[in-house]
Scaffold this motif. Structure first.
Motif: not given
Lengths: 240, 377
Positions: B87-90, B92, B95, B130-131, B133
């Protein structure tokens, strides 16, 4: 000292009398620094990215930047007179060469530090090489790149005082003329704004680093979630 | 549907990572590629979305030769999950899930709807997750999101490269079950790479056992277990299965059907009759929906029968294990305490079977004999 007046009084007298001049030199100083910083960023960030794709070149380019960085800044300025002559151009060129290393090195290291599996996942999901760079590598490397920019900015603002030694403008004028005439209040009138500029820039970038810090992003996202929730309940109440 | 026609991957130095592979994976099927490391399973997987290019033969996805499609376009239409919870750490959770729909240029409202729909499908409250990280999630949750991300743009084919390999056994099993549940709804063609035979046996419709770039055997889990094509297949299934049995292994491996299963509507006296006929001390009470209502015990049942009560009055409900988190160690402790079968239910209260002394003993014996067999070789 010939002058018997207390130093602080002398200093205040000097700045109240010459503040338009000090302001003008501060502006010049900022201008030189910003131009040098912009050139550094515009050249070194793309160059750093390019090096991650052409690794064979990286030791040579980073090595060269390293050499410039080790040359004493005053000597570098004097050396560049042969190429750029006297004036701000020379100073800006020297500041650029001097500040290259942290930006170049951190861009390179930052992008290299992005875990390979993230790049692989991005490619596997159908991102183009450009999208991988812009959506994955640069955002993840940003804290490291910003740290390099922060160092370069402070260096540039500090070293820009030397520009006046080769006929350039900036707060160095006051410092050098103060040194030459043994008037410490004039030296301080140049050094103090230069220090304030450097510290402000440093804090500004620090704030940006903080803003981009994942922990703070998490807090902002949590707030957003709360607002969403509130709006939802408000809307529900409205319907009832 | 994915079709491999005489596919080979030959590296410049002449090594054949994949050697004349022929394989057909039907629509809506979970095909598991398995084998020792270096057998070419991951290379085979990566050739499907052209992260590796095959050097000979053709691969067809949904009937189309993949070399005729732009790789970027191809990949956006194939889901991809990898082991390292990439998963892209930057970004959410929302996203991250939205990555491919965004690349495909979906409308914002459509993306948002899809993200919420997927989170709900995986049993995660959208408002809550959803939000978040990725760093705020557990390993299992991360990988769940990884799977959802692969499903986001509703691709026909999903590639999974050891997706649960980094998880602990309990979380892994939970996600395997969830994947099977999810698959009932989404019905994707899934190619799944693993080195864990238990995982393969649990989730596969079709197991593809590979060695040195070649297929040793293709078949359903039952076929491979009952008719292994050669010694390699037999050893690979055996060894791996046994190495997977630890005190922390789920009770699932020893769950069996109970001797007596009765309806909660029956009277205590009727059940007592059945039990005495069978010579058994316990009976499991399960309704027509599969819900468990307790375990009837002979001595309790006798008392209930005297009072003309229903069978449920003669039953105990406190002795049970959950299939989700019950381990062999838990079962062993309970059996040591009291030599009665242990009912196993799931978190929805559905009856899954019983664990008995005999079942655990059988497992242990088969393990011992297999080990002795190996030493003898």
């Amino acid at each position: 000292m010939l002058n018997q007046e207390p130093f602080l009084q002398l200093f205040l007298k000097y700045i109240t009398r010459y503040w338009p001049r000090i302001l003008e030199l501060t502006w010049q100083h900022l201008f030189i620094s910003l131009i040098a910083l912009s050139i550094t960023l515009v050249i070194c960030i793309p160059l750093g990215i390019y090096l991650t794709k052409n690794e064979k070149l990286s030791p040579y380019v980073i090595g060269a930047a390293n050499i410039f960085q080790t040359i004493p800044s005053l000597a570098l300025l004097g050396f560049l007179i042969f190429i750029f002559g006297i004036g701000n151009d020379n100073a800006i060129a020297a500041l650029f060469l001097y500040a290259m290393l942290p930006v170049l090195q951190n861009t390179y290291t930052g992008i290299k530090s992005v875990p390979r599996h993230l790049v692989q996942a991005a490619r596997g999901m159908g991102m183009t090489e450009y999208q991988i760079l812009v959506k994955v590598q640069l955002p993840i490397a940003m804290p490291i790149i910003l740290a390099g920019i922060r160092v370069a900015t402070v260096w540039i603002i500090g070293t820009a005082t030397l520009a006046s030694a080769i006929g350039g403008g900036g707060l160095g004028r006051l410092i050098f003329s103060g040194l030459a005439s043994i008037r410490n209040e004039v030296v301080l009138a140049g050094a103090l704004p230069a220090t304030i500029l450097a510290l402000t820039a440093d804090q500004g970038i620090k704030w940006l680093q903080n803003y981009l810090d994942p922990k703070n992003r998490a807090i902002r996202l949590a707030q957003k979630a709360e607002i969403d929730e509130l709006q939802k309940t408000a809307a529900q109440r409205g319907r009832e | 549907m994915v079709l491999f026609e005489d596919v080979s991957k030959v590296y410049e130095d002449g090594t054949r990572a994949v050697d004349h592979l022929n394989l057909e994976i039907a629509k809506g099927e979970i095909a598991v590629l398995i084998g020792p490391s270096g057998c070419g399973k991951t290379t085979t997987l990566k050739m499907v979305n052209r992260l590796e290019n095959c050097t000979e033969g053709t691969i067809k996805v949904e009937g189309k030769d993949i070399t005729k499609v732009n790789p970027v376009k191809l990949r956006r239409n194939i889901g991809y999950v990898i082991q390292e919870t990439a998963l892209m750490p930057h970004l959410s959770v929302a996203e991250n899930i939205a990555t491919v729909p965004k690349l495909l240029g979906w409308k914002k409202s459509k993306i948002q709807k899809r993200v919420d729909e997927l989170l709900e499908l995986a049993g995660l409250d959208p408002a809550k997750y959803r939000y978040r990280l990725p760093d705020q999630l557990s390993g299992g949750q991360k990988q769940r999101i990884g799977v959802l991300r692969a499903l986001a743009a509703d691709p026909d084919v999903v590639l999974m490269d050891e997706p649960f390999g980094a998880l602990d056994p309990i979380a892994r099993e939970k996600l395997q079950n969830e994947l099977l549940q999810l698959q009932k709804t989404v019905k994707k063609t899934i190619i799944f790479v693993t080195h864990d035979m238990d995982e393969a046996l649990r989730i596969a419709d079709k197991i593809v056992l590979m060695r040195r770039g070649r297929i040793e055997q293709v078949g359903s889990p039952e076929e491979l277990q009952q008719n292994p094509a050669n010694d390699f297949v037999r050893d690979f299934i055996g060894e791996d299965r046994l190495s997977q049995i630890f005190p922390d292994t789920s009770v699932e491996v020893v769950v069996q059907d109970p001797r007596i299963k009765v309806s909660p509507k029956m009277t205590a006296a009727d059940v007592l009759d059945i039990m005495e006929d069978e010579g058994h001390e316990t009976a499991q009470i399960v309704d027509s929906y599969g819900k468990w209502h307790g375990m009837a015990l002979l001595w309790l049942l006798k008392r209930a029968a005297k009072q003309n009560e229903k069978v449920t009055k003669g039953a105990k409900k406190d002795r049970r294990l959950y299939i989700e988190d019950g381990t062999l160690r838990d079962a062993a402790e309970m059996l040591a305490d009291q030599d009665l079968p242990i009912p196993v239910i799931d978190e929805n209260g559905l009856f899954r079977g019983v664990v008995t002394h005999a079942g655990v003993a059988r497992l242990t014996i088969s393990r011992l004999t297999r080990y002795r067999g190996k030493e003898g070789k």
